[in-house]
Design a protein around this motif. Structure first.
Motif, PDB file in Angstrom:
ATOM      1  N   HIS A   1     113.941 115.143  59.223  1.00  0.00           N
ATOM      2  CA  HIS A   1     113.142 116.362  59.400  1.00  0.00           C
ATOM      3  C   HIS A   1     112.810 116.978  58.038  1.00  0.00           C
ATOM      4  N   PRO A   2     111.887 116.378  57.296  1.00  0.00           N
ATOM      5  CA  PRO A   2     111.492 116.971  56.011  1.00  0.00           C
ATOM      6  C   PRO A   2     110.609 118.196  56.221  1.00  0.00           C
ATOM      7  N   HIS A   3     110.331 118.880  55.113  1.00  0.00           N
ATOM      8  CA  HIS A   3     109.367 119.974  55.118  1.00  0.00           C
ATOM      9  C   HIS A   3     108.226 119.625  54.167  1.00  0.00           C
ATOM     10  N   TYR A   4     107.085 120.273  54.394  1.00  0.00           N
ATOM     11  CA  TYR A   4     105.892 119.999  53.598  1.00  0.00           C
ATOM     12  C   TYR A   4     105.308 121.320  53.108  1.00  0.00           C
ATOM     13  N   ASP A   5     104.803 121.313  51.867  1.00  0.00           N
ATOM     14  CA  ASP A   5     104.115 122.512  51.381  1.00  0.00           C
ATOM     15  C   ASP A   5     102.609 122.295  51.452  1.00  0.00           C
ATOM     16  N   LYS A   6     101.870 123.321  51.071  1.00  0.00           N
ATOM     17  CA  LYS A   6     100.411 123.281  51.219  1.00  0.00           C
ATOM     18  C   LYS A   6      99.762 122.245  50.303  1.00  0.00           C
ATOM     19  N   GLU A   7     100.487 121.856  49.243  1.00  0.00           N
ATOM     20  CA  GLU A   7      99.925 120.876  48.302  1.00  0.00           C
ATOM     21  C   GLU A   7     100.172 119.438  48.751  1.00  0.00           C
ATOM     22  N   GLY A   8     100.941 119.265  49.839  1.00  0.00           N
ATOM     23  CA  GLY A   8     101.222 117.913  50.318  1.00  0.00           C
ATOM     24  C   GLY A   8     102.511 117.327  49.800  1.00  0.00           C
ATOM     25  N   ASN A   9     103.299 118.137  49.061  1.00  0.00           N
ATOM     26  CA  ASN A   9     104.610 117.662  48.628  1.00  0.00           C
ATOM     27  C   ASN A   9     105.574 117.701  49.805  1.00  0.00           C
ATOM     28  N   ALA A  10     106.465 116.721  49.877  1.00  0.00           N
ATOM     29  CA  ALA A  10     107.482 116.680  50.931  1.00  0.00           C
ATOM     30  C   ALA A  10     108.847 116.993  50.320  1.00  0.00           C
ATOM     31  N   TYR A  11     109.688 117.692  51.083  1.00  0.00           N
ATOM     32  CA  TYR A  11     111.046 118.019  50.646  1.00  0.00           C
ATOM     33  C   TYR A  11     112.017 117.530  51.718  1.00  0.00           C
ATOM     34  N   ASN A  12     113.086 116.890  51.264  1.00  0.00           N
ATOM     35  CA  ASN A  12     114.036 116.364  52.239  1.00  0.00           C
ATOM     36  C   ASN A  12     115.450 116.460  51.682  1.00  0.00           C
ATOM     37  N   MET A  13     116.426 116.146  52.545  1.00  0.00           N
ATOM     38  CA  MET A  13     117.837 116.195  52.163  1.00  0.00           C
ATOM     39  C   MET A  13     118.503 114.858  52.415  1.00  0.00           C
ATOM     40  N   GLY A  14     119.437 114.499  51.532  1.00  0.00           N
ATOM     41  CA  GLY A  14     120.223 113.293  51.721  1.00  0.00           C
ATOM     42  C   GLY A  14     121.655 113.520  51.278  1.00  0.00           C
ATOM     43  N   THR A  15     122.548 112.659  51.760  1.00  0.00           N
ATOM     44  CA  THR A  15     123.953 112.728  51.376  1.00  0.00           C
ATOM     45  C   THR A  15     124.295 111.553  50.481  1.00  0.00           C
ATOM     46  N   SER A  16     124.859 111.859  49.323  1.00  0.00           N
ATOM     47  CA  SER A  16     125.320 110.843  48.376  1.00  0.00           C
ATOM     48  C   SER A  16     126.829 110.715  48.537  1.00  0.00           C
ATOM     49  N   ILE A  17     127.273 109.538  49.002  1.00  0.00           N
ATOM     50  CA  ILE A  17     128.679 109.351  49.361  1.00  0.00           C
ATOM     51  C   ILE A  17     129.461 108.695  48.223  1.00  0.00           C
ATOM     52  N   ALA A  18     130.454 109.430  47.732  1.00  0.00           N
ATOM     53  CA  ALA A  18     131.431 108.919  46.761  1.00  0.00           C
ATOM     54  C   ALA A  18     130.787 108.244  45.555  1.00  0.00           C
ATOM     55  N   GLU A  19     129.643 108.779  45.100  1.00  0.00           N
ATOM     56  CA  GLU A  19     129.025 108.234  43.896  1.00  0.00           C
ATOM     57  C   GLU A  19     129.730 108.827  42.667  1.00  0.00           C
ATOM     58  N   LYS A  20     130.285 107.961  41.829  1.00  0.00           N
ATOM     59  CA  LYS A  20     131.045 108.389  40.643  1.00  0.00           C
ATOM     60  C   LYS A  20     132.162 109.366  41.037  1.00  0.00           C
ATOM     61  N   GLY A  21     132.774 109.073  42.184  1.00  0.00           N
ATOM     62  CA  GLY A  21     133.905 109.874  42.624  1.00  0.00           C
ATOM     63  C   GLY A  21     133.548 111.206  43.241  1.00  0.00           C
TER      64      GLY A  21
END
Length: 518
Positions: A172-192
């Motif tokens: 479920h990303p979000h979009y602004d008026k310029e067409g950019n998309a924003y999203n979230m992700g989880t980074s698991i145990a990267e570099k501790g």
């Protein structure tokens, strides 16, 4: 007739004109894409959970008052592997599969423990995402599949991990008026460290137009939020965005990474590695979009489970955000096929509540402990200062029995009044489409006997006169009969037309409307 939720769908890849009854507005020009599970058994094997089914995509093209339908299975690597083996060989969240059932326990342990984080499916059966000018079928793993939005043909497989350190990502990303998309992700145990990343996928730059540049090549991390527990990150399905802030809920519904890493060896599904901790609080993170930093004030509320944000907006020094919240994690369990097909209800399942929170952006150090900092007159939501300076936030409950919320997306990040969704009264499945007026708390419904409507999608009328000036589209499953798509007037909520499809439809998950010319 009862619904058979484990019945395999049939694809109809050739365009077929629907039988229109009533009048579909001629200004409605574009394509509604719908995504959801469609294949539940392969050979002698079956999925255990409805969300695990292999994706089927539907498109409904609206042009000059007519509707054209087609559907196609997502040809993911998961689909190809399962079909080639004539059995389910790729694991999903609720179904653990074993490529070779003759292999023993030791073999399972050695092969699986070579991977700290499991390699996930690319069965994108949840939603569609637009990145740049491209459309992708998505679930919540690190894989998305590019699709042709006209023919529904499956194209490139894209791995987030090649561009961003995210093992899981929201659909479920979000979009602004310029067409950019924003999203979230989880980074698991990267570099501790385990963290949540908010990232931006920019609109296609002028210099890249016409070139075959990978759409995620220019993706950038906007904000990094440390997880409060290294090996048990919060599960989330969506987030909120205003003009100046992101809202992220770190809830006590968690993924146990160690258990997930050994699930294959132990012969259990990944869903069993999800735990709800009702004694823990829910942290609310408010992030400044300009700086990428969290605001100084710390917000929290009681334990709850949230899948869908409705909207968030700024008002007189506050960020107000609406969510659909539960008191437990019973919703997921309701969708095991053994329960769906026997209409078995879980006593642990709680009705969804439409909740409104208000976050005062600045917490004056001179404010006394115990004082409510929310100064908005139209909501009973509160944010009470505690000894440590944190704010304990209590929500206003606008209504219950409401899910799959959609708004006029032109109002995303702005103060909204109307929300469209699914009315869920005595089960987790929708049997009505609802419109909620957040000011009066009134709801109106559309329903029909023995019909199961999908998540509604609001389409604004060009140059519309009001927030609800437009139409609401919902696909409707009518077991044993051709399905149809119903068109409701956004203001009156009366049916203006419907289009009968020359095929049975399936209950889907989420939809995406592409206006003509986009």
């Amino acid at each position: 007739m009862t619904m058979d939720f484990s019945k395999n769908a049939e694809e109809r890849p050739e365009p077929s004109k629907a039988d229109v009854k009533g009048n579909i507005p001629r200004w409605l020009q574009g394509t509604l894409l719908r995504n959801g599970p469609g294949i539940f058994s392969v050979g002698d094997t079956s999925y255990d959970h409805w969300f695990d089914g292999m994706a089927i995509m539907h498109s409904f093209n609206f042009k000059d008052g007519e509707v054209t339908h087609r559907s196609r299975f997502l040809r993911s690597d998961t689909y190809k592997a399962n079909m080639a083996a004539n059995r389910i060989v790729v694991s999903e969240m609720g179904t653990m599969a074993y490529p070779d059932p003759s292999k023993n326990f030791i073999f399972k342990a050695i092969t699986f423990l070579n991977h700290t984080v499991p390699d996930f499916t690319d069965n994108g059966a949840s939603n569609f995402i637009k990145y740049g000018n491209d459309y992708f079928a998505t679930s919540e793993t690190n894989y998305i599949r590019k699709i042709d939005p006209v023919t529904l043909e499956t194209q490139d497989k894209v791995d987030y991990l090649k561009y961003l350190p995210v093992n899981l990502a929201s659909s479920h990303p979000h979009y602004d008026k310029e067409g950019n998309a924003y999203n979230m992700g989880t980074s698991i145990a990267e570099k501790g460290k385990t963290k949540y990343l908010l990232f931006k996928v920019p609109a296609v730059a002028e210099k890249d137009k016409g070139k075959n540049v990978p759409v995620l090549k220019n993706a950038e991390v906007v904000c990094s939020i440390p997880c409060r527990s290294l090996l048990t990150p919060s599960y989330y399905h969506s987030f909120g965005m205003t003009d100046n802030y992101f809202v992220f809920i770190e809830q006590p519904l968690k993924l146990d990474i160690l258990k997930m890493a050994t699930a294959y060896m132990r012969g259990v599904n990944w869903a069993s590695c999800m735990k709800y901790c009702p004694d823990e609080s829910t942290l609310i993170h408010l992030i400044d979009r300009r700086t990428g930093k969290e605001v100084e004030t710390k917000y929290y509320t009681g334990s709850m489970v949230v899948y869908h944000h409705v909207n968030a907006y700024e008002d007189d020094g506050h960020v107000v955000f609406d969510v659909i919240a539960y008191k437990d994690k019973g919703l997921y369990d309701m969708f095991f096929l053994s329960k769906l097909n026997t209409n078995t209800h879980d006593d642990a399942y709680s009705k969804p509540g439409y909740k409104r929170f208000a976050l005062p952006i600045h917490s004056d150090k001179g404010i006394a402990v115990g004082e409510d900092l929310v100064k908005l007159k139209y909501t009973t939501a509160s944010a009470v200062k505690e000894k440590e300076g944190k704010l304990l936030c209590q929500a206003e409950v606008l209504c219950e029995g409401f899910e799959l919320p959609r708004i006029n997306y032109d109002f995303n990040g702005k103060k909204h009044r109307f929300v469209y969704g699914s009315g869920v009264e005595d089960s987790a499945l929708s049997q009505m489409v609802a419109k909620l007026d957040t000011e009066t708390k009134e709801r109106v419904y559309w329903s029909e006997e023995n019909c199961w409507p999908s998540e509604p999608v609001f389409i604004p009328r060009p140059n519309g006169e009001s927030e609800d000036d437009g139409v609401v589209l919902a696909t409707v499953v009518n077991p044993g009969k051709p399905g149809f798509i119903v068109v409701l007037d956004g203001r009156t909520f009366k049916e203006v037309g419907r289009a009968y499809i020359n095929a049975e439809l399936q209950n889907g998950v989420h939809g995406f409307f592409i206006p003509q010319g986009n």
